[in-house]
Every structure is written in C-alpha cells, then in structure tokens.
Design a protein around this motif. Structure first.
Motif, mmCIF file in Angstrom:
data_model
loop_
_atom_site.group_PDB
_atom_site.id
_atom_site.type_symbol
_atom_site.label_atom_id
_atom_site.label_comp_id
_atom_site.label_asym_id
_atom_site.label_seq_id
_atom_site.Cartn_x
_atom_site.Cartn_y
_atom_site.Cartn_z
ATOM 1 N N GLN A 346 15.792 1.591 -18.499
ATOM 2 C CA GLN A 346 17.711 1.827 -18.771
ATOM 3 C C GLN A 346 18.425 2.219 -17.437
ATOM 4 O O GLN A 346 19.504 1.440 -17.681
ATOM 5 C CB GLN A 346 17.562 2.617 -19.960
ATOM 6 C CG GLN A 346 17.163 2.088 -21.088
ATOM 7 C CD GLN A 346 16.710 3.002 -22.290
ATOM 8 O OE1 GLN A 346 16.441 4.297 -22.027
ATOM 9 N NE2 GLN A 346 16.879 2.223 -23.515
ATOM 10 N N ASP A 348 17.795 1.295 -14.012
ATOM 11 C CA ASP A 348 17.664 -0.033 -13.256
ATOM 12 C C ASP A 348 19.055 -0.732 -13.585
ATOM 13 O O ASP A 348 19.312 -1.622 -13.146
ATOM 14 C CB ASP A 348 16.670 0.470 -13.093
ATOM 15 C CG ASP A 348 15.553 1.100 -12.201
ATOM 16 O OD1 ASP A 348 16.158 1.657 -11.222
ATOM 17 O OD2 ASP A 348 14.464 1.204 -12.157
ATOM 18 N N LEU A 349 18.433 -0.025 -14.892
ATOM 19 C CA LEU A 349 19.303 -1.950 -15.958
ATOM 20 C C LEU A 349 20.499 -1.354 -15.673
ATOM 21 O O LEU A 349 21.747 -2.534 -15.249
ATOM 22 C CB LEU A 349 19.315 -2.172 -17.244
ATOM 23 C CG LEU A 349 17.370 -2.548 -17.379
ATOM 24 C CD1 LEU A 349 17.285 -2.619 -18.741
ATOM 25 C CD2 LEU A 349 17.683 -4.012 -16.806
ATOM 26 N N GLU A 389 16.595 -8.411 -13.125
ATOM 27 C CA GLU A 389 16.006 -7.962 -14.254
ATOM 28 C C GLU A 389 15.844 -8.592 -15.327
ATOM 29 O O GLU A 389 14.841 -7.343 -16.245
ATOM 30 C CB GLU A 389 17.428 -7.912 -14.665
ATOM 31 C CG GLU A 389 18.390 -7.255 -15.784
ATOM 32 C CD GLU A 389 20.091 -8.271 -16.714
ATOM 33 O OE1 GLU A 389 20.777 -7.372 -17.196
ATOM 34 O OE2 GLU A 389 20.196 -9.402 -16.469
ATOM 35 N N GLN A 390 15.488 -9.739 -15.242
ATOM 36 C CA GLN A 390 14.702 -10.358 -16.322
ATOM 37 C C GLN A 390 12.677 -9.599 -16.180
ATOM 38 O O GLN A 390 12.455 -8.861 -17.319
ATOM 39 C CB GLN A 390 14.358 -12.071 -16.001
ATOM 40 C CG GLN A 390 15.645 -12.423 -16.490
ATOM 41 C CD GLN A 390 16.277 -11.694 -18.140
ATOM 42 O OE1 GLN A 390 15.557 -12.241 -18.680
ATOM 43 N NE2 GLN A 390 17.673 -12.307 -18.277
ATOM 44 N N LEU A 392 11.872 -6.431 -15.180
ATOM 45 C CA LEU A 392 12.405 -4.938 -15.884
ATOM 46 C C LEU A 392 12.091 -5.347 -17.456
ATOM 47 O O LEU A 392 11.547 -4.451 -18.001
ATOM 48 C CB LEU A 392 13.726 -4.525 -15.454
ATOM 49 C CG LEU A 392 13.925 -4.197 -14.057
ATOM 50 C CD1 LEU A 392 15.024 -3.200 -13.422
ATOM 51 C CD2 LEU A 392 12.478 -2.840 -13.558
ATOM 52 N N LEU A 393 12.940 -6.027 -18.385
ATOM 53 C CA LEU A 393 13.318 -6.421 -19.107
ATOM 54 C C LEU A 393 11.318 -6.842 -19.895
ATOM 55 O O LEU A 393 11.150 -6.336 -20.320
ATOM 56 C CB LEU A 393 13.819 -7.227 -19.616
ATOM 57 C CG LEU A 393 15.165 -7.440 -19.673
ATOM 58 C CD1 LEU A 393 16.738 -8.481 -20.004
ATOM 59 C CD2 LEU A 393 15.526 -5.603 -20.979
#
Length: 468
Positions: A346, A348-349, A389-390, A392-393
């Motif tokens: 979170q 990092d996002l 981002e993708q 990490l998700l």
C-alpha cells in the motif's frame, strides 16, 4: 570471513559401513581442507561400522549430533567424501539438504570428480534417489555374495584357492544328527529340548541353530531367487529333505516370519538413564518377545524394557504431540505476515499514484500539442510505473490466496502426521523425537522443538490401560 561465520564450526564427516573397511581414503581427501583451519574451528565426526542402508537417520547418534549443531546455527560448512557417506535413503538425503539450505550451511564433497552440492532441490532430490538405488543394489549384491560365498560357515572348511566348501570331518556326524532329529520335532517342548541340547554341543544360541535349519546353504542351494544350485558346496542334506524340513514342520517353517517380525520392532535408539549409553536390542523367537536392555558391562542393576511397551509409550506421546499442533498459531503468523506485506504494498502503491500524477501533469504542461503527448519521454516512465503497480496488486492477491491455502494446509498437515503413525511410523519418529531415556520406572521422551508445538505439555503419565 565475518565475525558470525568465524564462530561456526567446519564439520568433517566420514563414514564406513563395516569396521573392516579403511577410512584412510576419506581422511586423505579432506586433509587439504582441514589444513585451512585451526583445530578450534574443526569438528570431526567419524561414523565407523555404520550402514546407511540398514539404519535410519534416528538410529545414527552421530548424524543426530550433526543435525542438532546445524539446527543451533553452529555449522558453517560440512565436508564429506560423497553423497553416499551422508545417506543412502533418498528422503533422508533431501531432508538433510533442505536443513543445510535453511541454515545457510555449505556442503562440500571432497572426492575428486564428485558432482558438487547445489541448492537446487530437484537436482539434489534426483541425486538422492540415484544414491538410494545404488545403495539398495550394493546391499543386494553383498547379500547374494554372503549367501553363496560366506566368509565362513559352521560345519564347513573353506578352500580359499578354489572357493569350495567341504564338510568339516570333526562336526559332520553331529550336524547330520542335528538335521535328522530336527525333522522329527512336532512340539515347541521338543524343539526347546533339542535346541538346549545342541546349544551346548555347537556353542550356539537357539536362534543361530534355527538359522541353520532354514539355511539352504546346507543343502547346497540358494533359493532366494529360484533354485540355484551351488556346485562349490558339499551338502549335508538334499534339496528335497530341506524343503520337507520347511514345509512339514510348522514350528520351523514359521521361524523366519517370527524373526523378521521381531527384528522390525527395533524402531528406536533408547539410552540407559544410569550409564547414558545406547541400550541393546535383543529378542527371543521361542518366547516371541523383543526388548531393550543396558549393556552387560554396565556397573549398575540391569534395566530391561519390552520393545512393545516402548512402542506403546512413544505412539501415545506422538498422538499427544499431533493433537498439540497449534494450527491456529500457523494461521495467525500467516495473517501477520500478510498484513506486513499489505502495508508495504500500500505504501508503494501510494508512492506510485503520486508519481503517476506528477508525470501526467508534466506531460500536459510541457506539450502545447496534446495530440503527440505519447511521444513525451516521461510517457515510458508512466508505462513502467503502471506495470509495476499491476505486479504489486497481483502479488498481494497471490499472498491472500496463500493464506486461504494455509487454512487447508494446516488441516492437511495434521491429517498427514496422524496417517504417518500408521503408514510411516519410523519417519514420524525421526521428525518429532529427539531422544529417549529409559529409567527403571519411567521413560523420558524429548521432542524436537517446533514453533507450532508450543502448547505441548512437557510431562505425560500413561496408565497401562491407556497403552493397550
């Protein structure tokens, strides 16, 4: 070398299967490595007269010592001649490789040309299986050689030049008489009387006498795989007489089965509480009993423990240990780990979202012609940020799925351990039990330490009725 590794030992392990073998080749091979260290840094473990084919990991005290040192993070590197000197059973080899990997312990093989140890579990698993098969083949070949060409055989004179076996004239009549009388035995009482009589004449135990009775060598045959005549052996009885001896006499024919069953009761390595030495395993085929006892040379009163009583106590203790497996703690730890990861993701996002907005604003402000905004150098950075981002998700989603799997895994683990009591009792013993100490009136069982056995009681009292 850093300070932590300096205080870790360099262990040199050597093993020979029989005392007749020479360990000098292994000692010579590890000499160049030993010269690199001071004597304070080195631990030498010599397993002499220890067969890795015959003994399980729990039955090898010196290997248990090495494992304990590794678990306590006291070992930097293990030097050993080759994989076969460590283990022959493949699952034991995989277990040891994983243990060393977990505690950052290097394994170096000192044999010239031997494939180096790796951290690749698949490769080491395959090598362990090959090593296991090689050990089984060696065992089979050695057993066949002993059956057909024993070093010595009671009642025979061996000619080393032509490898023939002739009857010993001094014992021939008595041995022939033994087989003739044995054919007439019909009751346990008669068998016991016969064995006591010939025990004195042959100076052999009843078990050794019965081994003679079911040994086809005295008929000049090896019948372990078909009927192979041994032309180099002068027989005491015909093959037909030998078969009749086995098939017509129920008492003798069931001897081999009883012997194997009793030998299988040797599952443990208990220590005598008074002299701190391994207890001796023994059995009586006539009484159909097996037991552990302290050495005859001990300077204290003898401690004797039936093997079936020890099995009952260990089995009951393992059941308690499995019941004490704290699966809830496993899940709590998994959730804690997931929450830590989620917070990092979170964070990092949030940083990525902020940077993406900065890039978008810069692109808009720097480009008068909005049609060609994708040609802006900052656009590539924006694409990379979106990919990250993708990732990490996706990572956090996978971890959440693993948590759900852990709930199922905890139940499967408990079921597996419970089933192992029936299907692979020896392996379960080696996993959970560290040491057995036998006292005159009690047995002390020390379990290996596991994070998820934290609620296990340290003392159990079993009534006789609980162990039936």
């Amino acid at each position: 070398m850093n300070l932590q590794s300096y205080y870790k030992y360099k262990v040199f392990l050597r093993r020979i299967s029989t005392m007749s073998q020479d360990p000098s080749m292994q000692e010579t091979a590890d000499a160049p490595y030993r010269q690199q260290y001071s004597s304070k840094e080195i631990i030498i473990i010599n397993e002499y007269g220890v067969s890795a084919n015959k003994l399980y990991i729990a039955q090898r005290p010196k290997i248990q010592k090495l494992i304990k040192l590794i678990e306590n993070n006291k070992v930097e590197v293990v030097y050993v001649f080759d994989r076969s000197r460590l283990f022959r059973k493949h699952y034991e080899g995989v277990f040891f490789i994983d243990l060393c990997k977990k505690h950052n312990v290097k394994i170096i093989f000192t044999s010239t040309g031997h494939q180096e140890a790796s951290n690749n579990t698949l490769i080491e698993g395959v090598m362990s299986i090959v090593n296991n098969l090689e050990g089984e083949n060696i065992t089979k070949r050695n057993a066949e050689a002993r059956r057909r060409f024993p070093g010595k055989k009671f009642g025979y004179i061996k000619n080393k030049e032509d490898r023939t076996y002739k009857k010993n004239p001094e014992k021939e009549d008595t041995i022939l008489e033994f087989f003739n009388v044995l054919r007439k035995v019909e009751t346990i009482t008669q068998l016991d009387k016969l064995l006591r009589h010939y025990k004195k004449l042959f100076k052999k135990t009843p078990e050794k006498l019965l081994e003679m009775a079911v040994d086809p060598f005295y008929a000049g045959y090896d019948i372990s795989d078909n009927e192979n005549k041994l032309p180099h052996v002068e027989p005491y009885l015909s093959l037909e007489d030998f078969k009749n001896l086995l098939t017509k006499n129920v008492i003798i024919s069931t001897y081999s089965h009883k012997k194997v069953a009793l030998e299988r009761e040797h599952l443990f390595q208990p220590y005598c509480s008074k002299c701190n030495k391994l207890m001796k395993f023994d059995f009586s085929i006539l009484e159909n009993k097996a037991w552990y006892s302290c050495s005859k040379k001990s300077n204290h009163s003898k401690i004797l423990l039936p093997s079936r009583d020890l099995f009952s106590v260990v089995s009951a203790t393992l059941s308690k240990a499995i019941e004490g497996l704290d699966t809830d703690k496993l899940l709590r730890d998994s959730r804690t780990y997931l929450n830590k990861i989620r917070k990092l993701v979170q964070r990092d996002l949030a940083a990525i979202a902020k940077r993406k907005e900065q890039i978008r604003q810069a692109i808009i402000l720097e480009n008068d012609d909005l049609v060609g905004w994708k040609s802006n150098p900052s656009y590539n950075e924006l694409l990379k940020l979106e990919d990250y981002e993708q990732q990490l998700l996706k990572n956090i989603t996978e971890k959440e799925e693993l948590l759900l799997e852990n709930k199922e895994l905890s139940n499967l683990t408990k079921d597996y351990l419970t089933n192992s009591k029936e299907k692979n009792f020896t392996l379960l013993v080696s996993m959970l039990i560290n040491r057995l100490d036998v006292y005159p009136e009690k047995i002390v069982i020390t379990l290996n330490k596991f994070d998820y056995l934290s609620y296990l009681e340290t003392n159990y009292n079993f009534e006789v009725s609980d162990l039936q």
